[in-house]
Design an enzyme around this catalytic site. Sequence first.
Site, short mmCIF file in Angstrom:
data_model
loop_
_atom_site.label_atom_id
_atom_site.label_comp_id
_atom_site.label_asym_id
_atom_site.label_seq_id
_atom_site.Cartn_x
_atom_site.Cartn_y
_atom_site.Cartn_z
NE ARG A 139 -53.73 13.85 9.62
CZ ARG A 139 -54.58 12.92 9.22
NH1 ARG A 139 -55.87 13.17 9.21
NH2 ARG A 139 -54.14 11.75 8.84
CG LEU A 175 -61.77 2.88 6.74
CD1 LEU A 175 -60.56 2.01 6.46
CD2 LEU A 175 -62.82 2.65 5.67
CG HIS A 217 -54.39 15.73 5.38
ND1 HIS A 217 -53.14 15.96 4.87
CD2 HIS A 217 -54.34 14.54 6.01
CE1 HIS A 217 -52.37 14.92 5.18
NE2 HIS A 217 -53.07 14.06 5.87
NE ARG A 227 -62.03 11.18 10.02
CZ ARG A 227 -60.94 10.63 9.51
NH1 ARG A 227 -60.43 9.54 10.05
NH2 ARG A 227 -60.32 11.17 8.48
N GLY A 238 -71.57 2.77 -0.01
CA GLY A 238 -70.22 2.70 0.54
C GLY A 238 -70.18 1.72 1.70
N GLY A 239 -69.15 1.83 2.52
CA GLY A 239 -68.98 0.88 3.62
C GLY A 239 -70.18 0.82 4.55
CB ALA A 240 -72.11 3.41 6.37
CG LEU A 255 -54.50 13.48 1.91
CD1 LEU A 255 -55.09 14.84 2.20
CD2 LEU A 255 -55.23 12.41 2.69
CD GLU A 305 -67.04 11.95 5.64
OE1 GLU A 305 -66.55 10.99 5.03
OE2 GLU A 305 -66.67 13.13 5.47
CD GLU A 325 -49.88 12.97 9.42
OE1 GLU A 325 -50.91 13.54 9.02
OE2 GLU A 325 -49.77 12.44 10.53
CG PHE A 363 -53.22 5.71 12.17
CD1 PHE A 363 -52.36 5.21 11.21
CD2 PHE A 363 -54.36 6.37 11.75
CE1 PHE A 363 -52.63 5.37 9.86
CE2 PHE A 363 -54.63 6.55 10.40
CZ PHE A 363 -53.77 6.03 9.45
CG HIS A 384 -58.96 14.50 5.02
ND1 HIS A 384 -58.82 13.80 3.85
CD2 HIS A 384 -58.62 13.65 6.01
CE1 HIS A 384 -58.39 12.58 4.13
NE2 HIS A 384 -58.29 12.46 5.43
N GLY A 389 -77.07 4.84 -0.58
CA GLY A 389 -75.60 4.92 -0.51
C GLY A 389 -75.01 3.52 -0.45
CG ASP A 442 -75.96 13.67 -3.04
OD1 ASP A 442 -75.74 14.88 -3.21
OD2 ASP A 442 -75.45 12.78 -3.73
CD GLN A 460 -59.42 15.45 10.57
OE1 GLN A 460 -59.53 14.53 9.79
NE2 GLN A 460 -59.19 15.26 11.85
#
Lengths: 351, 566
Positions: free
Chosen positions: B278, B387, B234, B381, B12-14, B244, B370, B247, B118, B346, B10, B213, B232
């Site tokens: 939400r 993030l 939205h 969450r 992504g960020g992680a 999305l 995630e 909000e 937030f 979401h 993977g 995966d 979750q």
Amino acid sequence: MFSTKIMMPMVEVKEETRDITFKIFRYNPQIDAQPFFDDFNIPVEKGITVLRALNYIKENIEPRLSYRAFCQAGICGSCAMKINGVTKLACTTQVWDELENCAEENVLLIEPVSNLHVLKDMVVDMDMVVDKIEKYFGWVSTKMPENQFGKKEFNIPEEEFKLYDAATDCILCASCISECTMTKANKDYITPAVLLKTYRMESDSRDSISDKRMDTLVEKNGVWDCTHCYRCMEYCVKHIPIMDSIHHLREKAIETRGKTDTAGAKHADAFVKDIQSKGRLVESLLPIRTNGLMWTVRNMLPMAFKLTKKGKTPPPPFLMKPIPGIKSLRDLLADLKNRNQTTHNGKGGSK
Amino acid sequence: MKTFDIVVVGGGGAGLYAAMEAMKTNPKLNIAVISKIYPNRSHTSAAQGGVNAALANTAKDDTVESHIFDTIKGSDYLADQDAAEVLCRDAPGIIRELENIGTPFSRLDDGTIAQRPFGGAAQPRCCYCADKTGHTILQSLYEQCLRKGVNFYNEFYILELSHDNGRLKGIIALDIKTGKIVPFNSRSVIFATGGYAKMYWNRSSNAAGCTGDGQAVAYRAGIPLKDMEFVQFHPTGLRKSGLLVTEGARGEGGYLFNKDGERFMSKYAPNKMELGPRDLVSRSIETEIREGRGYDSHAGKYVHLDLRHLGADLIKTRLPQIRELSMYFEGVDPIEEPIPIVPTAHYSMGGIDADNDGRTIMKGVYAAGECACISVHGANRLGGNSLLEILVFGKRAGHAAAMEAQENDPSPITESELQRQHKYIRGFHHHDKHERYGIIREELGKNLADNVGIFRTKALLETGYENVVELKKRFKKVRVFDTGDIYNTNLIQVLELQNMLDLSQTVAMGALLREESRGSHTREDFPVRDDENWHKHSMFEYCDDDICVSSKAVTMGKYELQERKY
């Protein structure tokens, strides 16, 4: 050749639909000797994007059709392709809107992006772009030593953030690369997307490798090779003023590298001087002033002969008199120079 | 065959943070990142809002303690309190580190990182970069990995976690560009493959590839999954795509209408109206639709989000992105027409069970982001914590793997393992297969949305679970029509569907068993939180294509159980 009339499952009966043909570029190097076009005729309702139409074709008619798509919401940059000859994101392009751009009525032409090697159908090889990001150091190499990380922030004014705000909108979709005339002529050219990325790094005060990056940028295939056609900026799906970034890089190159150092800088300098003194370009001397006498003799002589034969030789310098009204032009240039405090601050730029 | 020290699955960020941190910890290590897409396309880029950290730049009196409490309360007390503490304590340092390496953040007048308020947070502690926070963080991490010379294997798809009775050997992947099956022998593997909420398909805001995966591969290799029932929703997703509508649309004064032209939120939240929390707004919309007051279409039932009364000027200046989104994806200009919306899946709170350094029960296998369930989000969450989670636990998993990789001495992945995969994939082309991928996927998404969605009851969940089992049977007959090797997206989609099917079974099972309402999990037949019987994590293990369910205690700390009220 496929043609079917299956109703799309997502179609709302009440909504109007139109029969549309998708003329799609196909090429699988494992099977096909050469690329060809396949026609798919499907009914499409209002509100359907090109990507959703392709998904429908893939799921219901031709499962072998290949294209990239990930977020399907205009942020990941996977699905750039040529739609009616213009590079766009398939996921943000409405089929009905495209009907105005069809060469043949209700026939949408779908092709892969140009200037990148086709792997299969609409899938192109993106490694070339990654290689170029690496070649031109497309990253911030921070001033801070690694063992100091996480302890305190750099102090950065919002004005600096604005310098690279628009440039960081780039999603590397390759639309600009596809539309770039220079990349078409020279596959080794840096490309607009990578120029934009280097600009973003160059305007970041945390970065420490500007010298190294600039040295690479002013070499062959680099920042001076751009021909100012502005197509990158015109076709950028995120509306980033890419040309402004390229201009900024050139100015920085001249400032940091001196006017006499690179061919590009000398070329730019010759333009400015000619306009200053004659109000027009002295073309016959341009190659010599840009690349030197030896280079010109070696590379330009055959062309000079051809030009003479066709009677198209530019006039010799001593015949080039200053244009009428040269004085007001010079005043204008002086005024421009005084005002030249360009910021290139991206958003809402000259587009 | 060469042996890697770490294979990160993977990009992504992680995953990228893990790779970067592992190289920093020990530059001599041989590290590979495999990703089924180009890493810069990863779904991290879709996170707009921001990332929480108690930097106390905007609110000088903000504290880490306050962030910890908000996170635990938001989780409906299902978060492990030690994990939540790690998350929030590491937060300021990791945001500064990101900033130090070049991530562009929006700034305050004094030049420090700007923060904004937030949902669910007591203080404005959400750091951001305009409305593209995730995108710029992902770019920065990718650039730093390129700078450090991380080995990227782009467009490689994971098929299997190879192990010998629980002793890790590495992973087996498919090179999408060539169709070759490639072994990656490795001392350690870090799963960072993102969430699984795309199983709801058209009722999901996720990218097409968020198919879980890593979770599915780990699960089939015997690693337990945790809290899978928590997904979750939205409130405002677009009808056709599930994408999305942020909000902000309701924040600026948008109204929700049912087909009778009634501003129905007056019944559910007479004071806050459209600006209720939400989960409440999601449940209200769902109720309207279920009771027959929604609009109907072939793309599903929906209600209207109406912005027209706000006027063209306001829409153009304050909500340009929402307008663009509606026009791109629904063909509707909100200045002239209301936007068709429906609640959309979401985020997935559940995932691979992992400790605070990402370790799983299999030695050498880690999970982060995630894809993992550490668990910091519990049953729900908070915005801005996703993030943060990928950064903090990506980094911790990368560090732990780098320190511990040398302890493992994996035996080589054998030719017969590769042959088995090859045979399995070829099997999808067999002429006796007749089921179509798209139909099963469509039915799975609809089944989950209808029966394992926002409102859950025993009867619905039983139907939902049986449908999944039935779809899994039908999946065995799915045919891959593209028999070619090069860029066979037909095959990849089918393999992804298999992962979604395996995971959806655990989601439905978990939801059926959990007889209480907590966070995102709402049981109409058990409407209150039941701490006595259900204050525990659900654990799912793969036993011969069936699920073995057990539970695990929640790690408590100084915060006592309380009712969650806002």
